[in-house]
Design a protein around this motif. Structure first.
Motif, short mmCIF file in Angstrom:
data_model
loop_
_atom_site.label_atom_id
_atom_site.label_comp_id
_atom_site.label_asym_id
_atom_site.label_seq_id
_atom_site.Cartn_x
_atom_site.Cartn_y
_atom_site.Cartn_z
N PHE A 29 4.09 -3.50 -6.50
CA PHE A 29 2.50 -3.16 -5.99
C PHE A 29 1.76 -2.40 -6.58
N MET A 54 -1.87 -7.59 -4.95
CA MET A 54 -2.13 -6.88 -3.36
C MET A 54 -3.05 -7.74 -2.96
N THR A 106 -3.20 -3.52 1.04
CA THR A 106 -2.51 -5.50 0.90
C THR A 106 -3.87 -6.44 1.42
N ILE A 129 5.32 1.34 -0.15
CA ILE A 129 6.34 0.46 -0.14
C ILE A 129 7.13 0.95 0.52
#
Length: 458
Positions: A281, A286, A340, A351
């Motif tokens: 991440f 993202m 995101t 995550i």
């Protein structure tokens, strides 16, 4: 960590590695305090220390001070084969501040990128947290817990990585499993990660001399036949321009020596025993380019707090790891993680296996994270216990472009997943960094761990 090659480049033999314990320089571990929390505003101070990885240490003959390894080359008389080399060669103590640019003060650790000592120039470093008895590495199980630290990376430019992460090393550095390893945790032995690095000079108590090949770009590094693999939880890989949090998993438990296809080298990247890509991440990658960096929501020109929470399926330490959440604290304000912003991808801000699968699909990436067990395996690694690693390094293999630029470099920045940060694809050359940014430093401080919600003001 993503592409991992040599982290070091000394101009003389202070960067060498071994398994016997030398006596020419006294080894004194710099002290570092850590706080263990039980609830909000209820933390106790633990007295720990840090130890330098064996890769950076002087390696000499047990009978004197002759170097066992110089430049890119092993001494063939002292090291004709792996077992003999382990018998003939000793690791010695380290001058942490003078040679390696490593200093501690209370709860703060400072790692300097380039240190010009009286006889050498040292590049980067890697250290581990010792237990309170200063005898083994401290082991962490963070399931249903959180881990928090402050970081100042304002002096880390493109191409550098100030990293804080966990790997599944042996607590004793490998001495109980490998009788030829006499140095152990006191001298920083036993490193492993999911890149299965081949630049480790001693693995499983034996010298990695077989098929040793000098690095074409680093005058003091090379690679041997074997790699050293294990599970890895990258809490923080970052410089002033970008950051990533990334779990990586393997099909094996604990430090494991690999060879051949097992190592996943080159074109066999997805055939090995470890997930080298991980499930990352990175806010910029993202889709949010306004979140972290100089003057942004998380302002990297100033110190801030990084909080990482490890949720389980049943909200207990016995549950299956199911989610890794991130938040920040800066100027007294709690900052939620970015979401995101990728076409076709839901708005994730943590995550999970679902996020990892969706991200791999959106970016067209090979999903080795799922193949090798995903978050459940990461949780099992914490059950076994993981060692805290802190380092600063440059990247001879991929110039850190996978963290802060466009990667792969032949991809279009408009293709989802390729743009990972604002740095130029020409940045990150180690020779340039070592020349132009020798004063680069990262400071990790105020480390805390405990139940979720216990380590930061909110």
């Amino acid at each position: 960590m993503f592409p991992f090659l040599a982290l070091i480049s000394l101009s003389y033999a202070a960067i060498v590695y071994g398994q016997q314990a030398g006596t020419l320089t006294t080894e004194t571990h710099p002290k570092l305090t850590v706080q263990k929390c039980s609830g909000s505003n209820s933390c106790t101070t633990e007295n720990h220390s840090i130890v330098l990885d064996s890769n950076w240490r002087w390696l000499h003959s047990t009978s004197g001070s002759n170097n066992c390894y110089t430049g890119n080359t092993w001494d063939t008389s002292l090291c004709p084969d792996p077992a003999t080399c382990a018998q003939n060669c000793a690791l010695d103590g380290a001058d942490y501040s003078g040679t390696y640019g490593i200093t501690t003060s209370g709860n703060a650790l400072t790692l300097k990128f380039v240190t010009n000592g009286p006889y050498s120039t040292n590049i980067g470093s890697r250290v581990y947290l010792m237990d309170t008895a200063d005898s083994k590495y401290q082991l962490f199980n963070l399931k249903n817990q959180e881990f928090t630290f402050d970081v100042d990376m304002s002096q880390l430019p493109c191409g550098l990585n100030g990293a804080l992460y966990f790997v599944e090393m042996d607590a004793d550095g490998g001495t109980s499993r490998f009788s030829t390893n006499k140095a152990g945790a006191k001298y920083g032995t036993g490193y492993c990660d999911t890149q299965c690095p081949h630049d480790i000079k001693f693995i499983n108590g034996e010298a990695n001399v077989a098929n040793w090949t000098a690095s074409p770009s680093d005058p003091n590094a090379g690679t041997g036949q074997y790699g050293s693999c294990c599970n890895e939880m990258d809490i923080w890989e970052a410089n002033s321009q970008g950051a990533a949090v990334t779990p990586h998993v393997c099909s094996v438990q604990g430090q494991t020596r690999c060879s051949g296809t097992q190592c996943g080298d080159g074109d066999q990247r997805y055939d090995g025993i470890c997930d080298k890509d991980g499930c990352d991440f990175n806010s910029w990658r993202m889709g949010d380019q306004t979140f972290l960096g100089p003057g942004k929501t998380v302002d990297t020109t100033k110190k801030f707090t990084v909080v990482t929470q490890f949720y389980t399926s049943n909200n207990s330490t016995s549950g299956t790891l199911s989610e890794i959440r991130r938040l920040y604290v800066q100027n007294g304000k709690v900052i939620a993680n970015s979401k995101t912003k990728i076409s076709g991808l839901s708005a994730y801000d943590s995550i999970t296996d679902e996020f990892c699968n969706a991200q791999k699909t959106a970016f067209g990436d090979t999903n080795s994270f799922e193949k090798l067990g995903g978050l459940n395996v990461m949780g099992q690694s914490f059950d076994k216990g993981m060692v805290l690693v802190m380092s600063v390094w440059d990247d001879h293999e991929a110039q850190m472009l996978w963290l802060d630029s466009n990667y792969p470099t032949n991809g279009s920045a408009s293709t989802p997943g390729v743009s990972r940060g604002p740095c130029a694809t020409t940045s990150g050359q180690p020779t340039d960094l070592e020349k132009n940014s020798p004063g680069a430093t990262v400071i990790f401080s105020n480390i805390k761990y405990g139940p979720i919600g216990s380590t930061y003001a909110h």
